[in-house]
Design an enzyme around this catalytic site. Structure first.
Site, mmCIF file in Angstrom:
data_model
loop_
_atom_site.group_PDB
_atom_site.id
_atom_site.type_symbol
_atom_site.label_atom_id
_atom_site.label_comp_id
_atom_site.label_asym_id
_atom_site.label_seq_id
_atom_site.Cartn_x
_atom_site.Cartn_y
_atom_site.Cartn_z
ATOM 1 C CB THR A 97 -0.857 -0.003 1.312
ATOM 2 O OG1 THR A 97 -1.617 -1.292 1.462
ATOM 3 C CG2 THR A 97 -1.724 1.123 1.117
ATOM 4 C CE LYS A 172 -4.666 -1.542 2.151
ATOM 5 N NZ LYS A 172 -5.214 -2.530 2.534
ATOM 6 C CE LYS A 240 2.329 1.596 4.590
ATOM 7 N NZ LYS A 240 1.423 1.058 3.592
HETATM 8 P P1 NAP Z 1 5.642 -6.279 7.414
HETATM 9 O O1 NAP Z 1 5.523 -7.710 8.120
HETATM 10 O O2 NAP Z 1 6.303 -5.145 8.142
HETATM 11 O O3 NAP Z 1 6.659 -6.439 6.074
HETATM 12 C C1 NAP Z 1 7.394 -5.566 5.288
HETATM 13 C C2 NAP Z 1 8.173 -6.244 4.502
HETATM 14 O O4 NAP Z 1 8.895 -5.144 3.523
HETATM 15 C C3 NAP Z 1 9.368 -7.051 4.910
HETATM 16 O O5 NAP Z 1 9.628 -8.256 3.919
HETATM 17 C C4 NAP Z 1 10.560 -6.154 4.980
HETATM 18 O O6 NAP Z 1 12.051 -6.616 4.763
HETATM 19 C C5 NAP Z 1 10.288 -5.377 3.601
HETATM 20 N N1 NAP Z 1 10.928 -4.149 3.572
HETATM 21 C C6 NAP Z 1 10.510 -2.939 4.145
HETATM 22 N N2 NAP Z 1 11.476 -2.183 3.711
HETATM 23 C C7 NAP Z 1 12.243 -2.493 2.816
HETATM 24 C C8 NAP Z 1 13.208 -1.781 1.922
HETATM 25 N N3 NAP Z 1 13.685 -0.413 1.995
HETATM 26 N N4 NAP Z 1 13.891 -2.562 1.321
HETATM 27 C C9 NAP Z 1 13.639 -4.169 1.002
HETATM 28 N N5 NAP Z 1 12.721 -4.711 1.902
HETATM 29 C C10 NAP Z 1 12.035 -3.869 2.697
HETATM 30 O O7 NAP Z 1 4.605 -5.613 6.735
HETATM 31 P P2 NAP Z 1 3.251 -6.506 6.011
HETATM 32 O O8 NAP Z 1 2.052 -6.192 7.030
HETATM 33 O O9 NAP Z 1 3.525 -7.686 5.326
HETATM 34 O O10 NAP Z 1 2.840 -5.248 4.984
HETATM 35 C C11 NAP Z 1 3.523 -5.103 3.621
HETATM 36 C C12 NAP Z 1 2.677 -4.370 2.690
HETATM 37 O O11 NAP Z 1 1.321 -4.798 2.802
HETATM 38 C C13 NAP Z 1 2.502 -2.879 3.509
HETATM 39 O O12 NAP Z 1 2.353 -1.927 2.436
HETATM 40 C C14 NAP Z 1 1.103 -2.908 4.134
HETATM 41 O O13 NAP Z 1 0.368 -1.777 4.096
HETATM 42 C C15 NAP Z 1 0.495 -3.740 3.220
HETATM 43 N N6 NAP Z 1 -0.654 -4.527 3.777
HETATM 44 C C16 NAP Z 1 -0.713 -5.118 4.950
HETATM 45 C C17 NAP Z 1 -1.899 -5.843 5.446
HETATM 46 C C18 NAP Z 1 -1.680 -6.604 7.092
HETATM 47 O O14 NAP Z 1 -2.819 -6.882 7.426
HETATM 48 N N7 NAP Z 1 -0.447 -6.847 7.581
HETATM 49 C C19 NAP Z 1 -2.844 -5.833 4.784
HETATM 50 C C20 NAP Z 1 -3.103 -5.168 3.587
HETATM 51 C C21 NAP Z 1 -2.111 -4.399 3.168
HETATM 52 P P3 NAP Z 1 12.637 -7.290 6.243
HETATM 53 O O15 NAP Z 1 12.128 -8.543 6.394
HETATM 54 O O16 NAP Z 1 13.866 -7.116 5.671
HETATM 55 O O17 NAP Z 1 12.104 -6.107 7.293
#
Ligand code: NAP
Length: 296
Positions: A97, A172, A240
């Site tokens: 997102t 979104k 965010k």
């Molecule tokens: P998360 O568990 O914090 O995972 C973030 C991922 O992004 C990790 O693999 C992290 O790598 C990677 N990352 C972050 N910054 C980076 C960078 N500069 N370079 C390379 N890799 C990077 O977050 P998440 O919940 O999976 O969310 C991921 C996305 O999906 C976000 O945009 C979020 O808003 C969206 N989303 C989340 C949900 C939910 O319910 N969780 C639902 C819908 C949408 P590391 O492992 O090295 O930290």
């Protein structure tokens, strides 16, 4: 022959989504900044890449699911990023997102090199990612949406082509307004139920199937009364999204009264060191104002 698929970003969401691509029988190459987070995927049959550029060299369709706008820009446009390895004709699909405006700029940069792009943010939480039941809102050209459809179907249940590049991200943000304002309603309702001396589980059971029912109430409301604040989606990442909503609302000149209220309530929780908790911990902000604790 099916295309070679790559997945970048194996966080709470990405790991479940990549697993579901594997389960559907696609050959998947993965990359994650913290390499140890690739282990479970490699055991399940994925191949590891050494960088986003390396992954792009080996893949035709490349999915990204990382945290925020600068993170997508880093993995796609940065040194050793996707664009450094992608061949003309490849397709990049961003499922994070991020900002709709930055999304359009990113797509234009990829187009200069003959690389196609779709924005395909998701909703449905960590549960939806793990079960392959996500809602996926897609922006971009119909031909590329059709190309990505078999992969979307492995990861999601409701796949909607909503418009041009950037429109997936705008939809979104609509979703996020609904999510947080619903969570505010769930929190206020549970606080009232607690103050009324009600059985909270029975209360949820009674209202969940009626007009007040919602995903947030059934999933996150249930967690809140059990005081399980482990994150499906962290407050920090939720903020965010609300920042993206408030910026976009400002650009469009539209009021976002309830969203700004929730943004400020979450801000109090971040200041109290709770940014790593799930977004349903919003209830704690109201508990602090009311001097009441719900459930437990
Ligand atoms: P998360 O568990 O914090 O995972 C973030 C991922 O992004 C990790 O693999 C992290 O790598 C990677 N990352 C972050 N910054 C980076 C960078 N500069 N370079 C390379 N890799 C990077 O977050 P998440 O919940 O999976 O969310 C991921 C996305 O999906 C976000 O945009 C979020 O808003 C969206 N989303 C989340 C949900 C939910 O319910 N969780 C639902 C819908 C949408 P590391 O492992 O090295 O930290």
């Amino acid at each position: 022959m099916s295309e070679r698929v790559g997945f970048i970003g194996l966080g709470i969401m990405g790991r479940g989504m990549a697993h579901n691509l594997l389960k559907a029988g696609f050959a998947v190459t993965v990359w994650n900044r913290t390499a140890a987070r690739m282990d479970a995927l490699l055991q399940a049959g994925a191949t590891a890449a050494s960088s986003p550029a390396d992954l792009a060299r080996r893949c035709d369709v490349i999915f990204t699911c990382v945290s925020d706008t600068p993170d997508v820009e880093a993995v796609v446009l940065g040194e050793d990023g996707v664009l450094a390895g992608a061949q003309a004709g490849a397709l990049v699909v961003d499922m994070s997102t991020i900002s709709p405006e930055a999304t359009r700029a990113l797509a234009a940069k990829l187009a200069e090199r003959g690389v196609y792009f779709l924005d395909a943010p998701v909703s449905g939480g960590s549960e939806g990612a793990a079960r392959g039941t996500l809602s996926i809102m897609v922006g971009g050209e119909a031909e590329q949406v059709a190309r990505a459809m078999p992969y979307f179907q492995a990861m999601g249940k409701t796949i909607t082509h909503v418009g041009k590049v950037g429109d997936g991200q705008a939809v979104k943000l609509v979703n996020q307004i609904l999510v947080v304002v619903t969570m505010l309603g769930v929190s206020e309702a549970l606080l009232f139920a607690q103050a009324s001396g009600l059985d909270l589980e029975k209360t949820l059971q009674a209202v969940a199937g009626g007009a007040a029912g919602s995903w947030m109430l059934s999933n996150r409301g249930t967690q809140a009364i059990a005081r399980d604040f482990r994150p499906g989606f962290t407050i920090d990442l939720q903020q965010k999204d609300l920042r993206l909503v408030l910026e976009a609302a400002d650009q469009r000149g539209v009021p976002a009264i309830a969203t700004s209220l929730v943004f400020n309530l979450y801000r109090t929780l971040q200041q109290a060191g709770l940014g790593h908790e799930g977004n349903h911990a919003l209830i704690k902000a109201l508990e602090r104002l009311a001097g009441i604790t719900v459930g437990g």
